[in-house]
Enzyme design. Structure first.
Site: not given
Ligand code: GLU
Length: 467
Positions: A241-245
């Site tokens: 997801s976004k929080r993983h890059g």
């Protein structure tokens, strides 16, 4: 048989890394087999498709040099053809018109839900009814006739044989009541018309493949080979997801990642060739195969990508990197003289080995891009306020003027000898020298800088700083 692959992004969002990897695998597979790699923009969802997303996808593909063959296809432009195929399927008895009302459908769904599985969402009530029974005032949808019994097996090139019981497959809609094709129909017709031999895509499409397989068969067409690649996960093992890059590829471009490094990283994300870490495009084309694509999700690791990028910068061709820096300089409104351009190329290995990304490379390059008199950072200027430091520069400049050759080792020797005779630590000499020559307090070795700058430019900078 000549291989034809395609990348089929929906322009409802940017080109994220999962999509970029799918595109790369399709590209490599086609090139490995001397075949064609096509691009199809699946813009049938008019409400969610945006021009901005489409441009970002095309830009990302170009940035990664995933050059597709021929012009890209826009799925929405094939709607007439999709409709024609649906009508033909009805005429051949492989599909039928369904006049169910929304209420009837809701009721069927309710029954299916309460049955605890094993019941189709759609009960096939219009499958064998005659057109004469059609109620007035209802625009029908067209549904495909799926097999009622048995099972379907897909010999997936990544997942192996995957089997599904046919009673889990509904007679799904291929043409909506407003005459627009569904995604399922559009993909099948376009894949056929484009001569696609291998559909390589994320395994979130594996379920669709069972439906698509029957649609290909109902049309009397060859079914392409399927290869469903596991999705990318974050470093913690959860879906990316976004929080993983999980950003659009343009975000990595903005971070100063080289496209070659990005492609290399994406390639290794789910595919391997022994222990090889750095793999060129040529090698990738030569080695790529679907057998070596793993069945479990790969984990995205930002640090690995950054390290690989630094490694790529170290070994990249000096002219190519210089061209990048010059383009950045141009964009920043910096005029670069021909002499500065020569210096940049000569000094590139020293700069590139110190940069982790193209932004750092551009900043480091500054010292070669400008001509004397150069601008200085406050810190650099501070180190020259001391009269003694300026005296050091003057004396050193006199010695340098007498140098018979301008190599790094010789310049180093001159500075050391001077420091010894004046009983100064080498740092006392190097610090003002660095400020004078680079205008900053960080740079490659000062003697390397002098060698790259050349005699005239070095002396001009020293003179300016000394005064
Ligand atoms: N348009 C689909 C997507 O973006 C891909 C369809 C396919 O590859 O068959 O996920």
């Amino acid at each position: 048989m000549s291989v034809v692959t395609r990348f089929a992004p929906s322009p409802t969002g940017f080109l994220h890394i999962g999509g970029a990897r799918t595109a790369l695998f399709n590209y490599l597979f086609a090139k490995h087999h001397g075949g064609q790699f096509l691009l199809r923009v699946e813009d049938t969802d008019r409400k969610r498709s945006t021009e901005e997303a489409m441009q970002a996808i095309l830009h990302g593909m170009n940035w990664l040099e995933l050059n597709w063959d021929g012009a890209e296809t826009y799925q929405s432009q094939n709607a007439d053809r999709h409709r024609e195929v649906a009508e033909q399927l009805v005429a051949d008895g492989n599909a039928y018109k369904c006049y169910c009302t929304p209420e009837e459908l809701a009721e069927m769904r309710e029954i299916a839900k309460n049955s605890g599985g094993g019941t189709r969402m759609y009960d096939g009530r219009w499958r064998d009814r005659d057109a004469s029974e059609a109620p007035a005032g209802i625009d029908p949808v067209i549904r495909i006739k799926m097999p009622l019994e048995g099972e379907t097996t897909i010999a997936d090139l990544v997942q192996g044989d995957v089997t599904k019981a046919n009673d889990t497959l509904d007679d799904f809609i291929i043409l909506r009541s407003d005459g627009t094709p569904t995604y399922m129909l559009a993909v099948v017709v376009d894949d056929h018309d484009m001569g696609v031999t291998h559909a390589i895509r994320g395994d979130d499409h594996l379920n669709n493949a069972f439906r698509q397989l029957h649609l290909f068969k109902a049309c009397g067409w060859d079914v392409p080979e399927f290869a469903h690649i596991p999705l990318i996960h974050g470093s913690d093992g959860a879906k990316l997801s976004k929080r993983h890059g999980a950003l659009g590829v343009e975000a990595y471009e903005e971070m100063g990642i080289l496209p070659e490094a990005m492609c290399n990283y994406l390639l290794r994300l789910g595919w391997s060739h022994g222990d090889d870490e750095t793999i060129s495009r040529e090698q990738a084309i030569e080695w790529f195969n679907l057998d070596a694509v793993g069945r479990s999700p790969a984990r995205f690791d930002m640090d690995k990508l950054l390290n690989l990028n630094a490694q790529y910068l170290k070994t990249a061709d000096a002219d190519t990197l210089a061209a990048r820096v010059l383009a950045d300089a141009n964009a920043a409104g910096i005029t670069v003289s021909p002499e500065a351009e020569t210096r940049l190329v000569a000094g590139m290995p020293g700069l590139a080995s110190r940069a982790k990304n193209t932004h750092e490379l551009f900043e480091l390059s500054h010292l070669y891009l400008v001509d004397a008199p150069i601008e200085m950072t406050e810190k650099a200027r501070d180190s020259l306020t001391d009269a003694e430091a300026r005296q050091t520069l003057k004396e050193l400049a006199e010695l340098l003027k007498k140098a018979t050759s301008w190599g790094e080792a010789e310049l180093d020797g001159i500075a050391r000898e001077y420091a010894e005779t004046r009983e100064l630590k080498l740092g006392k000499v190097a610090q003002p020298l660095r400020a004078a020559l680079t205008g900053s307090s960080v740079s490659p070795s000062i003697f390397e800088v002098m060698a790259v700058l050349g005699r005239d430019e070095t002396l001009a900078r020293l003179e300016f700083a000394a005064n």
